[in-house]
Design a protein around this motif. Structure first.
Motif, PDB file in Angstrom:
ATOM      1  N   SER A  51       0.837  -1.208   0.000  1.00 14.43           N
ATOM      2  CA  SER A  51       0.000   0.000   0.000  1.00 14.43           C
ATOM      3  C   SER A  51       0.868   1.252   0.000  1.00 14.43           C
ATOM      4  O   SER A  51       0.544   2.239  -0.655  1.00 14.43           O
ATOM      5  CB  SER A  51      -0.964   0.002   1.187  1.00 14.43           C
ATOM      6  OG  SER A  51      -0.273   0.137   2.395  1.00 14.43           O
ATOM      7  N   SER A  54       2.215   1.690  -3.483  1.00 16.35           N
ATOM      8  CA  SER A  54       1.143   2.062  -4.405  1.00 16.35           C
ATOM      9  C   SER A  54       0.542   3.419  -4.070  1.00 16.35           C
ATOM     10  O   SER A  54      -0.416   3.839  -4.709  1.00 16.35           O
ATOM     11  CB  SER A  54       0.030   1.007  -4.367  1.00 16.35           C
ATOM     12  OG  SER A  54       0.540  -0.237  -4.705  1.00 16.35           O
ATOM     13  N   VAL A  56      -1.212   4.283  -1.460  1.00 11.68           N
ATOM     14  CA  VAL A  56      -2.573   4.086  -0.969  1.00 11.68           C
ATOM     15  C   VAL A  56      -2.539   4.254   0.539  1.00 11.68           C
ATOM     16  O   VAL A  56      -1.638   3.749   1.207  1.00 11.68           O
ATOM     17  CB  VAL A  56      -3.075   2.659  -1.336  1.00 11.68           C
ATOM     18  CG1 VAL A  56      -4.362   2.337  -0.631  1.00 11.68           C
ATOM     19  CG2 VAL A  56      -3.236   2.537  -2.832  1.00 11.68           C
ATOM     20  N   ALA A  58      -3.067   3.174   3.887  1.00  3.96           N
ATOM     21  CA  ALA A  58      -3.242   1.808   4.402  1.00  3.96           C
ATOM     22  C   ALA A  58      -4.477   1.696   5.292  1.00  3.96           C
ATOM     23  O   ALA A  58      -5.184   0.684   5.253  1.00  3.96           O
ATOM     24  CB  ALA A  58      -1.999   1.367   5.160  1.00  3.96           C
ATOM     25  N   TRP A  61      -7.604   1.687   3.030  1.00  3.46           N
ATOM     26  CA  TRP A  61      -7.652   0.433   2.288  1.00  3.46           C
ATOM     27  C   TRP A  61      -8.111  -0.711   3.181  1.00  3.46           C
ATOM     28  O   TRP A  61      -9.013  -1.462   2.829  1.00  3.46           O
ATOM     29  CB  TRP A  61      -6.274   0.130   1.690  1.00  3.46           C
ATOM     30  CG  TRP A  61      -6.147  -1.268   1.206  1.00  3.46           C
ATOM     31  CD1 TRP A  61      -6.702  -1.794   0.077  1.00  3.46           C
ATOM     32  CD2 TRP A  61      -5.472  -2.327   1.856  1.00  3.46           C
ATOM     33  NE1 TRP A  61      -6.384  -3.130  -0.017  1.00  3.46           N
ATOM     34  CE2 TRP A  61      -5.632  -3.472   1.072  1.00  3.46           C
ATOM     35  CE3 TRP A  61      -4.731  -2.423   3.029  1.00  3.46           C
ATOM     36  CZ2 TRP A  61      -5.076  -4.698   1.418  1.00  3.46           C
ATOM     37  CZ3 TRP A  61      -4.179  -3.638   3.370  1.00  3.46           C
ATOM     38  CH2 TRP A  61      -4.366  -4.759   2.564  1.00  3.46           C
ATOM     39  N   PRO A  82      -3.867  -3.696  -2.561  1.00  2.00           N
ATOM     40  CA  PRO A  82      -3.750  -2.231  -2.554  1.00  2.00           C
ATOM     41  C   PRO A  82      -3.570  -1.595  -3.929  1.00  2.00           C
ATOM     42  O   PRO A  82      -4.220  -0.606  -4.246  1.00  2.00           O
ATOM     43  CB  PRO A  82      -2.539  -1.968  -1.664  1.00  2.00           C
ATOM     44  CG  PRO A  82      -2.467  -3.142  -0.778  1.00  2.00           C
ATOM     45  CD  PRO A  82      -2.959  -4.304  -1.581  1.00  2.00           C
ATOM     46  N   GLN A  83      -2.697  -2.154  -4.754  1.00  2.00           N
ATOM     47  CA  GLN A  83      -2.456  -1.541  -6.062  1.00  2.00           C
ATOM     48  C   GLN A  83      -3.681  -1.629  -6.959  1.00  2.00           C
ATOM     49  O   GLN A  83      -3.951  -0.723  -7.737  1.00  2.00           O
ATOM     50  CB  GLN A  83      -1.213  -2.135  -6.746  1.00  2.00           C
ATOM     51  CG  GLN A  83      -1.335  -3.584  -7.161  1.00  2.00           C
ATOM     52  CD  GLN A  83      -0.967  -4.569  -6.078  1.00  2.00           C
ATOM     53  OE1 GLN A  83      -0.939  -4.249  -4.906  1.00  2.00           O
ATOM     54  NE2 GLN A  83      -0.677  -5.795  -6.481  1.00  2.00           N
ATOM     55  N   TRP A  85      -6.852  -1.887  -5.759  1.00  2.00           N
ATOM     56  CA  TRP A  85      -7.889  -1.105  -5.095  1.00  2.00           C
ATOM     57  C   TRP A  85      -7.790   0.364  -5.502  1.00  2.00           C
ATOM     58  O   TRP A  85      -8.787   1.006  -5.771  1.00  2.00           O
ATOM     59  CB  TRP A  85      -7.759  -1.251  -3.582  1.00  2.00           C
ATOM     60  CG  TRP A  85      -8.801  -0.538  -2.798  1.00  2.00           C
ATOM     61  CD1 TRP A  85     -10.126  -0.859  -2.705  1.00  2.00           C
ATOM     62  CD2 TRP A  85      -8.614   0.623  -2.001  1.00  2.00           C
ATOM     63  NE1 TRP A  85     -10.767   0.028  -1.885  1.00  2.00           N
ATOM     64  CE2 TRP A  85      -9.864   0.952  -1.438  1.00  2.00           C
ATOM     65  CE3 TRP A  85      -7.524   1.428  -1.695  1.00  2.00           C
ATOM     66  CZ2 TRP A  85     -10.051   2.034  -0.592  1.00  2.00           C
ATOM     67  CZ3 TRP A  85      -7.700   2.498  -0.863  1.00  2.00           C
ATOM     68  CH2 TRP A  85      -8.951   2.795  -0.309  1.00  2.00           C
ATOM     69  N   LYS A  86      -6.581   0.856  -5.615  1.00  2.00           N
ATOM     70  CA  LYS A  86      -6.378   2.240  -6.048  1.00  2.00           C
ATOM     71  C   LYS A  86      -6.914   2.446  -7.458  1.00  2.00           C
ATOM     72  O   LYS A  86      -7.586   3.428  -7.734  1.00  2.00           O
ATOM     73  CB  LYS A  86      -4.897   2.598  -5.981  1.00  2.00           C
ATOM     74  CG  LYS A  86      -4.593   4.026  -6.352  1.00  2.00           C
ATOM     75  CD  LYS A  86      -3.115   4.302  -6.238  1.00  2.00           C
ATOM     76  CE  LYS A  86      -2.809   5.729  -6.621  1.00  2.00           C
ATOM     77  NZ  LYS A  86      -1.388   6.038  -6.543  1.00  2.00           N
TER      78      LYS A  86
END
Length: 93
Positions: A51, A54, A56, A58, A61, A82-83, A85-86
């Motif tokens: 995360s 990426s 993001v 955390a 997320w 995470p990658q 989800w972004k």
């Protein structure tokens, strides 16, 4: 190989710096209260590192993942990384 491919770097400093916290974590696992606690830490640390790489948040997320998983068991795990989800936030605001 780096002489013929300009995408490759001559040194590994970037990689070494990005995994240093994982190596420190391995030492800390010895002091976990039990084996299960050490395994849980070993599972969650790389997700937080991903995360961070990426870019993001955390907390956001993880809050989303914890909220979505119980409601939708058919969701693909890969979409919750995470990658990914972004990317899904950008395409589905």
């Amino acid at each position: 190989m780096f002489l013929t491919d300009s995408m490759l770097l001559m040194d590994t400093n970037l990689i070494e710096n990005s995994i240093r916290h994982i190596d420190l974590g391995k030492n800390n696992y010895m002091f976990a209260s039990n084996h299960d606690a050490a395994q849980n830490a070993a599972i969650i640390y790389p997700l937080f590192a991903t995360s961070k790489l990426s870019e993001v948040n955390a907390y956001d997320w993880l809050k989303h993942v914890i909220a979505v998983v119980p409601m939708n068991l058919s969701i693909r795990i890969k979409e919750l990384l995470p990658q990914n989800w972004k990317v899904s936030l950008i395409t589905n605001p």
